[in-house]
Design a protein around this motif. Sequence first.
Motif, PDB file in Angstrom:
ATOM      1  N   UNK A 178      -3.970  -0.163  -4.616  1.00 34.02           N
ATOM      2  CA  UNK A 178      -3.184   0.495  -3.565  1.00 34.02           C
ATOM      3  C   UNK A 178      -1.688   0.340  -3.821  1.00 34.02           C
ATOM      4  N   UNK A 228       0.866  -1.181   0.000  1.00 37.32           N
ATOM      5  CA  UNK A 228       0.000   0.000   0.000  1.00 37.32           C
ATOM      6  C   UNK A 228       0.893   1.217   0.000  1.00 37.32           C
ATOM      7  N   UNK A 281      -0.060   4.327  -0.814  1.00 37.78           N
ATOM      8  CA  UNK A 281      -0.802   5.584  -0.765  1.00 37.78           C
ATOM      9  C   UNK A 281      -0.380   6.393   0.461  1.00 37.78           C
ATOM     10  N   UNK A 282      -0.785   7.665   0.470  1.00 39.99           N
ATOM     11  CA  UNK A 282      -0.404   8.557   1.568  1.00 39.99           C
ATOM     12  C   UNK A 282      -0.947   8.010   2.886  1.00 39.99           C
ATOM     13  N   UNK A 283      -0.126   8.118   3.918  1.00 43.42           N
ATOM     14  CA  UNK A 283      -0.564   7.664   5.237  1.00 43.42           C
ATOM     15  C   UNK A 283      -0.314   8.757   6.243  1.00 43.42           C
ATOM     16  N   UNK A 284      -1.071   8.720   7.314  1.00 51.02           N
ATOM     17  CA  UNK A 284      -0.906   9.697   8.361  1.00 51.02           C
ATOM     18  C   UNK A 284       0.493   9.562   8.969  1.00 51.02           C
ATOM     19  N   UNK A 285       1.184  10.693   9.131  1.00 51.43           N
ATOM     20  CA  UNK A 285       2.555  10.601   9.632  1.00 51.43           C
ATOM     21  C   UNK A 285       2.578  10.391  11.133  1.00 51.43           C
ATOM     22  N   UNK A 286       1.477  10.666  11.789  1.00 51.08           N
ATOM     23  CA  UNK A 286       1.442  10.465  13.233  1.00 51.08           C
ATOM     24  C   UNK A 286       0.055  10.011  13.636  1.00 51.08           C
ATOM     25  N   UNK A 287      -0.015   8.947  14.373  1.00 51.80           N
ATOM     26  CA  UNK A 287      -1.285   8.506  14.937  1.00 51.80           C
ATOM     27  C   UNK A 287      -1.050   8.191  16.401  1.00 51.80           C
ATOM     28  N   UNK A 339       1.538   3.654  -7.395  1.00 49.62           N
ATOM     29  CA  UNK A 339       1.839   4.958  -6.777  1.00 49.62           C
ATOM     30  C   UNK A 339       1.076   6.106  -7.419  1.00 49.62           C
ATOM     31  N   UNK A 340       0.861   7.148  -6.646  1.00 51.84           N
ATOM     32  CA  UNK A 340       0.110   8.307  -7.150  1.00 51.84           C
ATOM     33  C   UNK A 340       0.799   8.941  -8.348  1.00 51.84           C
TER      34      UNK A 340
END
Lengths: 409, 260
Positions: free
Chosen positions: B171, B9, B11-17, B174-175
């Motif tokens: 997924x 995958x 795709x863009x992912x949250x850099x902080x969770x 790449x974009x």
Amino acid sequence: MQVANKLSPFFENLNFERDDNTMVINFGPQHPSAHGQLRLVLELDGEQVVKAYPDIGYLHRGIEKMAENMTYNEFLPTTDRLDYIASTSNNYAYALAVEKLIGVEAPRRAQVIRTMLLELNRIISHLFFVATHALDVGAMSVFLYAFREREFAMDLMEDYCGARLTHSAVRIGGVPLDIPKGWLENAAAFCDKVDYEVEHTYEALLTENRIWKMRLEDVGVISAEDALSWGCSGVMLRGSGVKWDIRKEEPYELYPELDFDIPISDRCDSYGRYKLYIEEMRQSTRIIRQLIPMYKDTKPQLMAHSPQYISAPKEEIMTQNYALMQHFVLVTQGMRPPKGEVYIPTESPKGELGFYIKSEGEPYAYRLKCRAPSFFHTGLLQKLLVGTYIADVVTIIGTTNIVFGEVDR
Amino acid sequence: MRKYVPKDNVQAKSYYTDRFWVAPRVPRSTVEDTHFLAVVEAVGTQANETYVELGQLVIHINPKNNFEVMKTLKEKCGYTQCSEQSAVDYLAQDNEFELFWQLLNINEAKRIRVICRLANGLAIESIEPLYKSANFAEREMFDMFGIKVNNHPFLKRILMPDDWEGNPLLKTYPLQGDEFASWYEVDKIFGKEYRDIIGPENRDPAKIDTEDTKRFSRVGYEVPFGADISEGETKTAIEYSETFLVDYNKNSSKQLDERR
């Protein structure tokens, strides 16, 4: 095969000699009445179309892919580029889907402004349709008059949000700006102007025009069953005698409080659809006139209060530490809607515009599908064009009112 | 060490969770509406799971039954329009696609969503004989995800070119596009051997090449189109305002030989 020499040049768009005695002709994607980037491959028997193959994808920008890589607020300006004739309706459809997902309702004043902008965009789009459809069929002067009124509508949009084409005039949870001074008066004057021009210019020039009627009557006939099966919506469905308008049947925003009619036509042809577009413009001005007095009774709040998802107003961000912190998180990380999926349809000027959003609780949509009305209307062309004559092809493309920003996405 | 990037995958992912973050779920309610109850009854045992989510009935079915279920819904429950259908990529998690169909009943003003999970590599039956709108929608699904559709009258790529490699909405795609995408035009028009001569596509919208006389990068210093300015014209050094910016010219700065 063609043998090209100085006397008979090579026709790159034509393929003459085939075994079945038909001719294959290529229409577009650069044809002036291809409404953007439509390519049609037509198989002709004489002048009659025996097979039509719409080829799309010349404006494909991967907007659904971009949605998976942008936070929810980042993606909103991208929706302008779907149906670029009436951008606000795309912004609104997207914002509404996200609002349903996070369970937020816009405040009353924002709803009044949004509904006004939606109807203004409907007028802009319908004026554009009348202009280009008349131009395609051959009535040049209507184009000039309709574009004149469209300029006034775009001036109103410019006064409101600063943009004329890509408005981004709606935000998730409300609207960004209040109405500027004098805008309501201008809008009321514009409604009068449109009503006058619809009756005295477009209808006077077209409705009883002999050539216009000959070109449009009984051209592009769709039965109600076909219209439903091929996924038609909006005027394409109402033009076939199906009474279905999402504003009435599955109401959103302020539409349940407003008094307006849904015109339908059982003629099933291009002329009936043209009459519907004209009548819908009148209904839109009627709606805007009802909304203008409603604005005064609203409180000045423009964005919904939902700190988890929507930034606080500017004054609070500047004065309260916690609002600033939340704003920082929402800007840098983006909002995280709950897990789940939503499909919300809206009645855009072209038909049913809906966004399917699948959220996995991340700041990025896991999947976003844009249900564009023009995509299915383009698909219908392969049924609709068969049996018609080559002179009617352009009329039929015009009557579907497709916009390639949302066909290809 | 190079940073680990998961391949399944991209795709863009949250850099902080936050590690205590648990995503809530949109409430799902049991079916209470009389119309929806009739639909559930009509579908019967072919439905694996039914619930109402945000006002719309959701029916989970097996991929083998999709045609029969749609036929029941169209002929017995009055769902005469299939307004949308597509897929969601769950290959990384389950090696499956999630397919959905969004159906509309205009007499009751009700919408339902039919969902099935299709294992990677399997094909789905076309519903084109029931709903003609599936003609384009299934082609788009095939184009974007590579999901094959059985008995579709004309299953062909629709948005991407016919000779495209890869399925853009996966997924794993790449974009910015993969290598094939970045060289597609060069390979097709000139041939692979021209890759070195033409060079990669520049995606920097702010790039200004002061030597370029073919585009609009010399506003105010125009020369004839395509004129060669490599000789005769002195190269103007880029000067920065000393008021606002630090002067990073090589003359005034000193490069250290060793770390301090």
